[in-house]
Design an enzyme around this catalytic site. Structure first.
Site, PDB file in Angstrom:
ATOM      1  N   ASP A  67       0.823  -1.199   0.000  1.00  0.00           N
ATOM      2  CA  ASP A  67       0.000   0.000   0.000  1.00  0.00           C
ATOM      3  C   ASP A  67       0.862   1.256   0.000  1.00  0.00           C
ATOM      4  OD1 ASP A  67       0.921  -0.245   2.670  1.00  0.00           O
ATOM      5  OD2 ASP A  67      -0.953  -1.191   3.274  1.00  0.00           O
ATOM      6  N   ASP A 138      -7.673  -3.572  14.215  1.00  0.00           N
ATOM      7  CA  ASP A 138      -9.052  -3.798  13.776  1.00  0.00           C
ATOM      8  C   ASP A 138      -9.162  -4.924  12.751  1.00  0.00           C
ATOM      9  OD1 ASP A 138      -7.937  -2.621  11.550  1.00  0.00           O
ATOM     10  OD2 ASP A 138      -9.361  -0.955  11.431  1.00  0.00           O
ATOM     11  N   HIS A 140      -7.308  -5.303   9.901  1.00  0.00           N
ATOM     12  CA  HIS A 140      -7.004  -5.040   8.491  1.00  0.00           C
ATOM     13  C   HIS A 140      -5.661  -5.636   8.101  1.00  0.00           C
ATOM     14  CE1 HIS A 140      -4.941  -1.248  10.044  1.00  0.00           C
ATOM     15  NE2 HIS A 140      -4.024  -1.723   9.214  1.00  0.00           N
ATOM     16  N   GLU A 145      -9.731  -2.061   5.127  1.00  0.00           N
ATOM     17  CA  GLU A 145     -10.410  -1.776   6.376  1.00  0.00           C
ATOM     18  C   GLU A 145     -11.694  -2.604   6.521  1.00  0.00           C
ATOM     19  OE1 GLU A 145      -8.767  -0.298   8.474  1.00  0.00           O
ATOM     20  OE2 GLU A 145      -8.042   1.693   7.925  1.00  0.00           O
TER      21      GLU A 145
END
Length: 258
Positions: A67, A138, A140, A145
Site C-alpha cells: 500500500d 481492527d 485489516h 479496512e
C-alpha cells in the site's frame, strides 16, 4: 493455516526470516510482497544480516508493496516507498535494486487509475511468491479496512479513525498529519500470492489474532479471509497469541510439521 508461536519478537523474526528465505530461494519466480509499519522491521533486519553474511540476497527480485498513502509528500520519511527504500534497497542492505521496488503511485492525478495499473503490474510480474503481512488492531491487512469486499482488487481506500490513531505515532502523534486515504492491494489481490506470511506481535494485536485464527470469515475482520488460503502461515509472539483457545495445539502442530 499454520500458526507458529514464539517467546519474543527476536525469536519470531529469526524464524520468519528463515522461512521466508527458504521459500524465496526455492522458487523460480523472484517476486516478493513487502509490508511496512513497525511489525516487519525485525524481519528486515534479519534479511540485512543474512545479506551481509553472504547467505541471502534480493538482487534480481521484484518487490511489491502492499500500500501507499495518497497525497503524502514524496520526500516524507513515512511515505512507504521511502520506508522500504531505507530498509531494503541497495547492496548495503538486501541487494534489492531501486528499479525493482514497486509501490502504488500515491501522487497520481487519478489514484483510481493508478490502483488499476498497480494491480496489473503485479499480475504481469507472474504473481507474488511470498507476501509479508502485518495485521491492524481492527483486523485489516494492507489497508483493507473493515466492511470492504473480501474479493477486492487494488483500490483507493479511506482510512478508519482507528487506523489513523494507530499510525499517528509515525507522524509526531499528530492525527491531523496522518493521511486519510491510500491505495492498497485488495484482499483478492493478496489472496493470489503463493504464501501469505503474516506476523503479529504485542498484546494490542491479540483480539485481531483471535479472530484471524479462530473466528469466522467476515468483512468485519478482513484478515480472516486468510483462512481460505491453504498455504497461509502466521508467526506470533506470546503476547499476540494470548487469546487463542487452541494455543497449545498450534504449538504442537507447528513442531510436528516443521
Amino acid at each position: 493455516m499454520y500458526v507458529g508461536i514464539f517467546k519474543d519478537e527476536e525469536t519470531l523474526a529469526k524464524a520468519a526470516a528463515e522461512y521466508l528465505m527458504k521459500k524465496l530461494n526455492a522458487s523460480e519466480r523472484k517476486v516478493v510482497g513487502v509490508a511496512t509499519g513497525s511489525t516487519p522491521l525485525p524481519l528486515y533486519q534479519e534479511l540485512r544480516d543474512a545479506h551481509a553474511a553472504g547467505t541471502f540476497s534480493l538482487e534480481g527480485f521484484k518487490a511489491f508493496a502492499l500500500d501507499e498513502y495518497i497525497g503524502i509528500d514524496p520526500e516524507h520519511p513515512e511515505r512507504y516507498r521511502n520506508v522500504l527504500r531505507a530498509e531494503l534497497v541497495g547492496d548495503e542492505r538486501t541487494g534489492l535494486r531501486e528499479e525493482d521496488l514497486n509501490t502504488p503511485d500515491g501522487s497520481a492525478d487519478d489514484p483510481y487509475e493508478a490502483a488499476k495499473a498497480y494491480d496489473k503490474s503485479i499480475k504481469d510480474s507472474g504473481g507474488v511468491v511470498v507476501q509479508i503481512l502485518g495485521i491492524g488492531s481492527d483486523g485489516h491487512i494492507g489497508f483493507n479496512e473493515p466492511g470492504g469486499a473480501l474479493t477486492s482488487r487494488t483500490h483507493v481506500e479511506a482510512l478508519t479513525a482507528q487506523t489513523r490513531e494507530d499510525n499517528a505515532r509515525f507522524f509526531e502523534n499528530d492525527l491531523a498529519k496522518v493521511p486519510t486515504r491510500c491505495i492498497t492491494q485488495g484482499l483478492g489481490t493478496i489472496m493470489e500470492c503463493e504464501v501469505p506470511l503474516l506476523i503479529a506481535t504485542g498484546a494490542g494485536k491479540a483480539d485481531a489474532v483471535r479472530e484471524l485464527v479462530e473466528g469466522g470469515v467476515s468483512a468485519k475482520w478482513p484478515a480472516t479471509i486468510l483462512q481460505m488460503h491453504q498455504e497461509a502461515v502466521v508467526f506470533l509472539d506470546e503476547a499476540a497469541a494470548a487469546k487463542l483457545e487452541l494455543k497449545d495445539f498450534y504449538m504442537e502442530r507447528w513442531e510436528s510439521l516443521r
